[in-house]
Design an enzyme around this catalytic site. Sequence first.
Site, PDB file in Angstrom:
ATOM      1  N   SER A 139      -0.886  -0.902  -4.610  1.00  0.00           N
ATOM      2  CA  SER A 139      -1.831   0.187  -4.851  1.00  0.00           C
ATOM      3  C   SER A 139      -1.519   1.362  -3.949  1.00  0.00           C
ATOM      4  O   SER A 139      -0.935   1.210  -2.872  1.00  0.00           O
ATOM      5  CB  SER A 139      -3.257  -0.310  -4.588  1.00  0.00           C
ATOM      6  OG  SER A 139      -4.173   0.745  -4.484  1.00  0.00           O
TER       7      SER A 139
ATOM      8  N   GLU B  32       0.836  -1.194   0.000  1.00  0.00           N
ATOM      9  CA  GLU B  32       0.000   0.000   0.000  1.00  0.00           C
ATOM     10  C   GLU B  32       0.869   1.241   0.000  1.00  0.00           C
ATOM     11  O   GLU B  32       1.732   1.401   0.877  1.00  0.00           O
ATOM     12  CB  GLU B  32      -0.889   0.049   1.246  1.00  0.00           C
ATOM     13  CG  GLU B  32      -2.077  -0.863   1.225  1.00  0.00           C
ATOM     14  CD  GLU B  32      -2.973  -0.671   2.445  1.00  0.00           C
ATOM     15  OE1 GLU B  32      -4.074  -1.230   2.455  1.00  0.00           O
ATOM     16  OE2 GLU B  32      -2.567   0.046   3.393  1.00  0.00           O
ATOM     17  N   CYS B  33       0.666   2.138  -0.941  1.00  0.00           N
ATOM     18  CA  CYS B  33       1.267   3.463  -0.967  1.00  0.00           C
ATOM     19  C   CYS B  33       2.792   3.393  -0.879  1.00  0.00           C
ATOM     20  O   CYS B  33       3.459   3.191  -1.887  1.00  0.00           O
ATOM     21  CB  CYS B  33       0.674   4.335   0.131  1.00  0.00           C
ATOM     22  SG  CYS B  33       0.880   6.108  -0.168  1.00  0.00           S
ATOM     23  N   ALA B  34       3.375   3.526   0.298  1.00  0.00           N
ATOM     24  CA  ALA B  34       4.829   3.434   0.419  1.00  0.00           C
ATOM     25  C   ALA B  34       5.328   2.095  -0.101  1.00  0.00           C
ATOM     26  O   ALA B  34       6.379   2.014  -0.747  1.00  0.00           O
ATOM     27  CB  ALA B  34       5.258   3.625   1.872  1.00  0.00           C
TER      28      ALA B  34
END
Length: 457
Positions: free
Chosen positions: A427, A335-337
């Site tokens: 994502s 996720e993200c990072a």
Amino acid sequence: MPLPPRLVVAAPSSGSGKTTVATGLMAAFAAAGLSVSPHKVGPDYIDPGYHALATGRPGRNLDAYLCGTGALAPLCAHAAAGADLAVVEGVMGLYDGAAGQGELASTAQAAKVLGAPVVLVVDASAQSRSVAALVHGFASFDPEVRVGGVVLNKVGSDRHEELLRAALDESGVPVLGVLRRTAELFTPSRHLGLVPAAERRAEALEAVAALAGHVRAGCDLDALLRLARSAPQRSVAPWRPEGAEPVAGPRPVVAVAGGPAFTFSYAEQAEALRAAGAEVVTVDPLRDEALPEGTRALVIGGGFPEVYAPELSANAPLRGAVARLARAGAPVAAECAGLLYLARSLDGAAMCGVLDAEARMTDRLTLGYREAVAVSDSVLAAAGTRARGHEFHRTVLEPGAGGSPAWGLRQPSARVEGFVRDGVHASYVHTHPAGLPGSARRLVESARRWPAERCAV
């Protein structure tokens, strides 16, 4: 299970001092010998880190958008098991929530669902008698929200305090604290808010202790505790991960990224993985040169990889191990990072190279709730699964989606984003285990089935 005595710390707007008062109260009550359960309304990852330092218990989030309104009280009961008191820090202004959706995800909604009295923190630095009109408006706007007291923040002098108290005498809302202006409680911030406590633990502990002293000196802790105990008694079935029945057979090792670069994670995530049968082991991509022995799945949450890009890049052994694990088809949820870490590069620094994409920092903040539909079958969700999440970053990834995207998003504009390939789900969208039920079980079952002999990590 009964909910404990509880308070919601709210404010008319952001910047009024909610975090100062909430964290200070948590620490002051904990220092007085109470077991304090800390909570934060909304998806914020950073404030709960300071709440955890203040109380010695995991910081928890209560987010009606991500998890559903019906999950708020069960999540609170789950987190507050054995606690003497729950203190809930609000988000934005008391009545602010998901844009265009009424009270959804607001502090007011959380207070109503929990049956908790509200302590309104007012920045009084530029007003005197007008404070009475402001407090009256917030206390009367929704009759179901009980504003049980006011803490006046940034008060300039004894005379200023006298004027404020006189104005509030006829409001019917008691003053439970007066905090003077001070420059000694500064907590450093950067592009996404406060610097996470995990990145500055020694200084963060000092800051939390200072907050406790500041609040203890200026607030009536006995009156605040009485207010918390005035919350109606309410029994609630605690939240449990879906499919959390005992699992027979081996417990696959699921490595979860941690350390200063990856601090954005909900406490319920590791709990859901364990409940699904995993052995959860933390790996720090800044320091660990190998994945934990026997790793069969990897979860990489959010954080600040852009701040640590050179150090992450320098740890080539772990980058190689992550790439081999992903290319061998093991379950990898990012996720993200984590998405950025799996890319080829971040601001020119080499990352893991699992995704054929480049990441870079920008000046533009992407922030908001998202309605999502799983586009592709993945280790987290079957295609067609509906979920709610949020984005919170200043980076861009080019391209932003692979041939098999992770999510189709409906707001702020319709688009697809993220990557699904073999066992990888990557994502920008953050989700909460309570809002994506069964995802932990799905990942752990994938890990149990994965033939580890395909990859020597």
